[in-house]
Motif scaffolding. Structure first.
Motif, mmCIF file in Angstrom:
data_model
loop_
_atom_site.group_PDB
_atom_site.id
_atom_site.type_symbol
_atom_site.label_atom_id
_atom_site.label_comp_id
_atom_site.label_asym_id
_atom_site.label_seq_id
_atom_site.Cartn_x
_atom_site.Cartn_y
_atom_site.Cartn_z
ATOM 1 N N PHE A 181 -2.539 1.322 -9.878
ATOM 2 C CA PHE A 181 -1.357 0.546 -10.254
ATOM 3 C C PHE A 181 -0.942 -0.406 -9.132
ATOM 4 O O PHE A 181 -0.615 -1.584 -9.395
ATOM 5 C CB PHE A 181 -0.209 1.490 -10.606
ATOM 6 C CG PHE A 181 1.044 0.798 -11.023
ATOM 7 C CD1 PHE A 181 1.135 0.194 -12.266
ATOM 8 C CD2 PHE A 181 2.148 0.746 -10.175
ATOM 9 C CE1 PHE A 181 2.304 -0.453 -12.656
ATOM 10 C CE2 PHE A 181 3.312 0.103 -10.562
ATOM 11 C CZ PHE A 181 3.391 -0.498 -11.797
ATOM 12 N N LEU A 182 -0.941 0.054 -7.906
ATOM 13 C CA LEU A 182 -0.618 -0.834 -6.788
ATOM 14 C C LEU A 182 -1.643 -1.952 -6.650
ATOM 15 O O LEU A 182 -1.292 -3.102 -6.318
ATOM 16 C CB LEU A 182 -0.529 -0.022 -5.491
ATOM 17 C CG LEU A 182 0.622 1.000 -5.407
ATOM 18 C CD1 LEU A 182 0.544 1.782 -4.098
ATOM 19 C CD2 LEU A 182 1.974 0.306 -5.546
ATOM 20 N N TYR A 183 -2.897 -1.616 -6.869
ATOM 21 C CA TYR A 183 -3.938 -2.650 -6.819
ATOM 22 C C TYR A 183 -3.699 -3.706 -7.901
ATOM 23 O O TYR A 183 -3.881 -4.912 -7.667
ATOM 24 C CB TYR A 183 -5.307 -1.989 -6.972
ATOM 25 C CG TYR A 183 -6.421 -2.961 -7.241
ATOM 26 C CD1 TYR A 183 -6.925 -3.775 -6.224
ATOM 27 C CD2 TYR A 183 -6.983 -3.074 -8.517
ATOM 28 C CE1 TYR A 183 -7.958 -4.671 -6.468
ATOM 29 C CE2 TYR A 183 -8.016 -3.950 -8.763
ATOM 30 C CZ TYR A 183 -8.493 -4.753 -7.753
ATOM 31 O OH TYR A 183 -9.513 -5.640 -7.987
ATOM 32 N N GLY A 184 -3.304 -3.267 -9.102
ATOM 33 C CA GLY A 184 -3.036 -4.229 -10.161
ATOM 34 C C GLY A 184 -1.840 -5.121 -9.863
ATOM 35 O O GLY A 184 -1.813 -6.298 -10.259
ATOM 36 N N LEU A 185 -0.836 -4.565 -9.175
ATOM 37 C CA LEU A 185 0.317 -5.394 -8.812
ATOM 38 C C LEU A 185 -0.070 -6.519 -7.866
ATOM 39 O O LEU A 185 0.461 -7.644 -7.960
ATOM 40 C CB LEU A 185 1.397 -4.527 -8.167
ATOM 41 C CG LEU A 185 2.050 -3.455 -9.046
ATOM 42 C CD1 LEU A 185 3.090 -2.686 -8.240
ATOM 43 C CD2 LEU A 185 2.686 -4.075 -10.290
ATOM 44 N N LEU A 186 -0.992 -6.251 -6.939
ATOM 45 C CA LEU A 186 -1.392 -7.259 -5.968
ATOM 46 C C LEU A 186 -2.551 -8.122 -6.446
ATOM 47 O O LEU A 186 -2.780 -9.206 -5.893
ATOM 48 C CB LEU A 186 -1.781 -6.585 -4.645
ATOM 49 C CG LEU A 186 -0.665 -5.793 -3.955
ATOM 50 C CD1 LEU A 186 -1.204 -5.096 -2.706
ATOM 51 C CD2 LEU A 186 0.518 -6.694 -3.620
ATOM 52 N N ALA A 187 -3.307 -7.614 -7.461
ATOM 53 C CA ALA A 187 -4.494 -8.357 -7.894
ATOM 54 C C ALA A 187 -4.126 -9.715 -8.487
ATOM 55 O O ALA A 187 -4.914 -10.663 -8.408
ATOM 56 C CB ALA A 187 -5.264 -7.532 -8.927
ATOM 57 N N ILE A 188 -2.957 -9.817 -9.061
ATOM 58 C CA ILE A 188 -2.584 -11.094 -9.660
ATOM 59 C C ILE A 188 -2.432 -12.187 -8.606
ATOM 60 O O ILE A 188 -2.629 -13.372 -8.892
ATOM 61 C CB ILE A 188 -1.281 -10.927 -10.476
ATOM 62 C CG1 ILE A 188 -1.030 -12.160 -11.335
ATOM 63 C CG2 ILE A 188 -0.105 -10.636 -9.565
ATOM 64 C CD1 ILE A 188 0.155 -11.999 -12.263
#
Length: 298
Positions: free
Chosen positions: A156-163
């Motif tokens: 989830f944290l990775y998805g927040l920053l992936a954008i």
């Protein structure tokens, strides 16, 4: 005694004794028993006559007498059969692997007792560092433990920053208002979590199709961690340099190769598969990561 045996069956009575009156009739019918000595017994129809019948009765236990001179009815051994097996020209066929009935025992069988875990459950800090520093022993030790907590949080944290690793979506988020940017970022994090779950389930299904025996929860959780951790170096540089930077593109290819190596090691340790099958089970997830994240940036 020999004379008794030889004289069996002779009629030694006098003529007066032979003219004895007839025996009374049988209790159940009108027929009378034949006088003794006047009618020969009705022997069964055999080729040897009464003597062979007496021998058959002796074999069946008809006469209860001791054998003083050994077994007079000893049967000779069967004649040699020249066409029997294991004779010259008539050998018995056999296979080299006849003794290997159950195989090598390495294949998973339903109902068998599961193997004991390789070690205790690792703390989440040891788990994350072990995936990078010592992946083989870490995957082997955690193959029987679900890792939902670290997998969901890290993904989830990775998805927040992936954008922010993509140039156009990053500009849209930065220029948008807070009320618009927060739902956009949160939905991206949830999307990455769902995508990680689906890709991990596909990897586990392929591994089982190839003969693996691992559990689905550790496989899906570890695949989500590998997906997020391996792309972290590229994402860090992409936040500051942009996704079109040459260094970011090189890091994207290198981290993708590292992800392939970690996926292969994880599936191999978790499902007891050789590395070619483990790589084949991870192929769809690797292609998806390359097309969605790596190629999207490049």
């Amino acid at each position: 005694m020999a004379g008794f045996r030889i004289g069996r069956g002779r009629d030694n009575r006098t003529p007066q004794q032979q003219q004895a009156p007839q025996a009374p009739p049988y209790p159940g019918g009108g027929r009378t028993a034949p006088p003794y000595g006047q009618q020969a017994p009705q022997w069964p129809r055999t080729s040897g006559g009464p003597q062979q019948y007496q021998q058959q009765q002796r074999r069946q236990g008809g006469y209860d007498e001791p054998e003083y001179f050994g077994d007079p009815y000893h049967q000779a051994p069967p004649a040699h059969d020249p066409y029997a097996a294991n004779n010259p020209g008539h050998t018995q066929a056999f296979s080299v692997h006849d003794d290997d009935v159950y195989g090598d025992g390495a294949t998973y069988r339903a109902g068998a007792a599961p193997a004991a875990p390789a070690g205790p459950r690792l703390h989440w800090k040891q788990l994350l560092s072990g995936i990078v520093m010592r992946p083989g022993p870490t995957f082997l030790q955690m193959r029987d433990y679900p890792v939902w907590g670290p997998a969901l949080v890290v993904t989830f944290l990775y998805g927040l920053l992936a954008i922010f690793g993509f140039d156009e979506p990053r500009e849209e988020v930065i220029n948008a208002t807070i009320s618009t940017a927060i739902p956009y970022v949160l939905s991206t994090g949830v999307t990455f979590v769902i995508s990680g779950l689906i890709l991990g389930a596909v990897t586990h299904t392929l591994a089982r199709q190839f003969g693996g025996d691992g559990a689905w929860q550790p496989t899906v959780g570890l695949s989500m961690l590998i997906m997020s951790i391996t792309d972290a170096p590229r994402l860090v540089f992409a936040l500051f340099l942009g996704g079109e930077n040459s260094l970011v593109q090189v890091l994207g290819w290198l981290t993708w190769l590292a992800a392939g190596a970690l996926f292969t090691s994880m599936v191999s340790k978790s499902h007891d598969l050789p590395w070619p099958k483990a790589l084949g089970a991870s192929a769809i997830q690797l292609i998806a990561l390359l097309s969605i994240i790596k190629l999207g940036t490049i």
